[in-house]
Design a protein around this motif. Structure first.
Motif, short mmCIF file in Angstrom:
data_model
loop_
_atom_site.label_atom_id
_atom_site.label_comp_id
_atom_site.label_asym_id
_atom_site.label_seq_id
_atom_site.Cartn_x
_atom_site.Cartn_y
_atom_site.Cartn_z
N TYR A 23 0.85 -1.19 0.00
CA TYR A 23 0.00 0.00 0.00
C TYR A 23 0.89 1.24 0.00
CZ TYR A 23 -3.66 -3.32 1.10
OH TYR A 23 -4.52 -4.40 1.05
N PHE A 24 0.61 2.16 -0.95
CA PHE A 24 1.47 3.31 -1.13
C PHE A 24 0.62 4.57 -1.30
CE2 PHE A 24 3.34 -0.48 -2.94
CZ PHE A 24 4.63 -0.50 -2.42
N ILE A 25 1.05 5.67 -0.70
CA ILE A 25 0.38 6.95 -0.86
C ILE A 25 1.24 7.83 -1.76
CG2 ILE A 25 -0.41 9.05 0.30
CD1 ILE A 25 -0.94 7.31 2.79
N THR A 26 0.68 8.25 -2.88
CA THR A 26 1.39 9.17 -3.76
C THR A 26 0.84 10.57 -3.52
OG1 THR A 26 -0.11 9.05 -5.66
CG2 THR A 26 1.54 7.32 -5.46
N SER A 27 1.72 11.55 -3.54
CA SER A 27 1.33 12.92 -3.20
C SER A 27 2.05 13.91 -4.09
CB SER A 27 1.66 13.21 -1.73
OG SER A 27 1.47 14.57 -1.43
N GLU A 28 1.29 14.68 -4.84
CA GLU A 28 1.88 15.74 -5.65
C GLU A 28 2.44 16.84 -4.76
OE1 GLU A 28 3.13 17.44 -9.18
OE2 GLU A 28 2.21 15.46 -8.89
N TYR A 83 -8.76 -3.34 5.44
CA TYR A 83 -9.38 -2.50 6.46
C TYR A 83 -9.92 -3.32 7.62
CZ TYR A 83 -12.44 0.96 8.63
OH TYR A 83 -13.05 1.79 9.54
N LEU A 84 -10.46 -4.49 7.30
CA LEU A 84 -11.07 -5.32 8.34
C LEU A 84 -10.05 -6.02 9.24
CD1 LEU A 84 -14.05 -6.86 6.32
CD2 LEU A 84 -14.13 -5.07 8.08
N LEU A 85 -8.75 -5.84 8.93
CA LEU A 85 -7.71 -6.34 9.84
C LEU A 85 -7.65 -5.50 11.12
CD1 LEU A 85 -4.76 -7.07 7.36
CD2 LEU A 85 -6.25 -8.74 8.49
N GLY A 86 -8.36 -4.35 11.11
CA GLY A 86 -8.36 -3.48 12.28
C GLY A 86 -7.17 -2.56 12.30
N ALA A 87 -7.19 -1.60 13.21
CA ALA A 87 -6.12 -0.61 13.28
C ALA A 87 -4.76 -1.26 13.51
CB ALA A 87 -6.42 0.40 14.38
N GLN A 93 -2.81 -2.50 10.26
CA GLN A 93 -2.54 -1.59 9.16
C GLN A 93 -1.06 -1.27 8.98
OE1 GLN A 93 -5.34 -0.76 7.22
NE2 GLN A 93 -6.11 -2.32 8.65
N GLY A 94 -0.25 -1.58 9.99
CA GLY A 94 1.18 -1.27 9.89
C GLY A 94 1.42 0.23 9.76
N ASP A 95 2.39 0.60 8.92
CA ASP A 95 2.76 2.01 8.77
C ASP A 95 1.73 2.79 7.96
OD1 ASP A 95 5.07 1.53 10.19
OD2 ASP A 95 6.30 1.21 8.39
N LEU A 96 0.85 2.07 7.26
CA LEU A 96 -0.10 2.77 6.39
C LEU A 96 -0.99 3.72 7.17
CD1 LEU A 96 -1.44 3.17 3.62
CD2 LEU A 96 -2.91 1.20 4.14
N LEU A 97 -1.43 3.31 8.31
CA LEU A 97 -2.35 4.13 9.11
C LEU A 97 -1.68 5.44 9.51
CD1 LEU A 97 -5.04 4.43 10.55
CD2 LEU A 97 -4.11 3.12 12.47
N THR A 98 -0.44 5.37 10.00
CA THR A 98 0.29 6.58 10.41
C THR A 98 0.54 7.50 9.22
OG1 THR A 98 1.39 5.34 12.17
CG2 THR A 98 2.38 7.43 11.51
N TRP A 121 -10.16 9.99 7.16
CA TRP A 121 -11.12 10.81 7.91
C TRP A 121 -10.92 10.54 9.41
CZ3 TRP A 121 -13.48 8.44 3.39
CH2 TRP A 121 -13.84 9.36 2.40
N SER A 122 -11.08 9.29 9.76
CA SER A 122 -10.85 8.78 11.11
C SER A 122 -10.81 7.27 10.95
CB SER A 122 -11.98 9.18 12.07
OG SER A 122 -13.19 8.53 11.71
N TRP A 123 -10.37 6.55 11.99
CA TRP A 123 -10.32 5.10 11.83
C TRP A 123 -11.71 4.53 11.57
CZ3 TRP A 123 -8.06 1.35 9.95
CH2 TRP A 123 -8.46 0.04 10.23
N GLN A 124 -12.71 5.04 12.24
CA GLN A 124 -14.07 4.53 12.06
C GLN A 124 -14.60 4.86 10.65
OE1 GLN A 124 -13.04 6.22 14.76
NE2 GLN A 124 -13.02 4.47 16.19
N ALA A 125 -14.30 6.05 10.16
CA ALA A 125 -14.80 6.46 8.84
C ALA A 125 -13.98 5.88 7.70
CB ALA A 125 -14.83 7.98 8.74
N GLY A 126 -12.71 5.58 7.95
CA GLY A 126 -11.89 4.92 6.94
C GLY A 126 -10.92 5.82 6.20
N TYR A 127 -10.26 5.21 5.23
CA TYR A 127 -9.25 5.89 4.43
C TYR A 127 -9.89 6.75 3.34
CZ TYR A 127 -5.75 2.61 6.30
OH TYR A 127 -4.92 1.88 7.11
N LYS A 128 -9.22 7.84 3.00
CA LYS A 128 -9.52 8.56 1.77
C LYS A 128 -8.66 7.92 0.67
CE LYS A 128 -9.93 12.92 4.34
NZ LYS A 128 -9.33 14.26 4.54
N PHE A 129 -9.28 7.34 -0.32
CA PHE A 129 -8.52 6.76 -1.44
C PHE A 129 -7.97 7.86 -2.34
CE2 PHE A 129 -11.56 2.84 -1.48
CZ PHE A 129 -11.20 2.56 -0.17
#
Length: 266
Positions: A93-98, A129-133, A136-141, A150-158
């Motif tokens: 899982y990777f986050i790309t950012s301009e 996501y269903l693995l829980g917080a 998630q490893g480093d992805l969550l941070t 948004w929040s852990w309960q609301a989930g990731y912004k793709f």
């Protein structure tokens, strides 16, 4: 002299053919494992995306883009024999950012081979996501630090696509926010895309291909599904529009070229 000339010519041809054969042989003998580098070159309608610059879409809306971040994941590479290498999920899982300039993904320990297509996801799948917080490893941070959650309960912004816009009926510098994610199984906007590479990506312990992708950010609102900001400038959880944006986003990627080498140049 003629005999000497002919001998020199034959010797030159022999050396040239041998050299080419050696080069072809080295490429045929792909051994071990190596890296695959994937560059995401963000653009708008054929021009490089420069944050703060403006463009006009088919809805006659003029956008100034200030942020473009998205998550790519679950990479799979298919070789000439139809064999599929699936990149390890826990590292995939990777986050790309301009904004930060972090627009390159590096896949490690890819088995040697000649790869002809690539599949990857846009976002975070429900299984992850269903693995829980704690799963998630480093992805969550990283997601929290790059405005991709948004929040852990609301989930990731793709996808986090933001800026300002104006139109014939909307004042100048009106903010827009397009945040696309999944909201439970009833609104699962995780999508995958498969791209033919055109040129074989050669991987070995000596070969590191660079796969150069062009990402048309204009497609987010102006793809097969036309999304009007004038109609709705903030889209986060929409049963109607979020799935359409997810489809547009999955289709914004195309392969520009593949560079096969030691990975030190483009």
């Amino acid at each position: 002299m003629k005999s000497l000339y002919k001998l020199s010519t034959l010797l030159f041809l022999f050396v040239s053919v041998t050299s080419c054969s050696d080069d072809d042989s080295s490429r045929d003998e792909l051994t071990g494992s190596g890296m695959v580098k994937i560059e995401f070159d963000n653009s708008v309608a054929g021009d490089d995306l420069i944050l703060g610059s403006s463009y006009t879409n088919s809805q006659a809306e003029t956008l100034t883009i200030n942020r473009l971040n998205y998550i790519v994941s679950n990479f799979r590479l298919t070789d000439t024999q139809g064999n599929v290498f699936t990149y390890p999920k826990e590292a995939g899982y990777f986050i790309t950012s301009e904004e930060t300039g972090n627009t390159e993904v590096v896949l490690m320990d890819v088995p040697a081979g000649r790869y002809t297509s690539m599949t990857f996801g846009i976002g975070v799948d429900q299984e992850k996501y269903l693995l829980g917080a704690e799963g998630q490893g480093d992805l969550l941070t990283e997601a929290e630090s790059t405005e991709m959650m948004w929040s852990w309960q609301a989930g990731y912004k793709f996808l986090n696509f933001e800026g300002t816009f104006t139109s014939s009926t909307v004042p100048e510098n009106t903010n827009f926010q397009i945040h696309m994610g999944s909201h439970g199984s009833s609104l699962d906007n995780y999508k995958e895309t498969t791209l033919s590479l055109g040129t074989e990506a050669l991987v070995s312990d000596k070969m590191t291909p660079i796969i150069h992708l062009v990402v048309n950010a204009g497609n987010i609102l102006d793809g097969d599904n036309k999304i009007s900001l004038t109609e709705q400038a903030v889209i986060m959880v929409s049963e109607e529009k979020s799935p359409k944006i997810a489809e547009n986003t999955a289709n914004m990627f195309s392969v520009d070229h593949v560079h096969n080498g030691d990975g030190s140049s483009h």
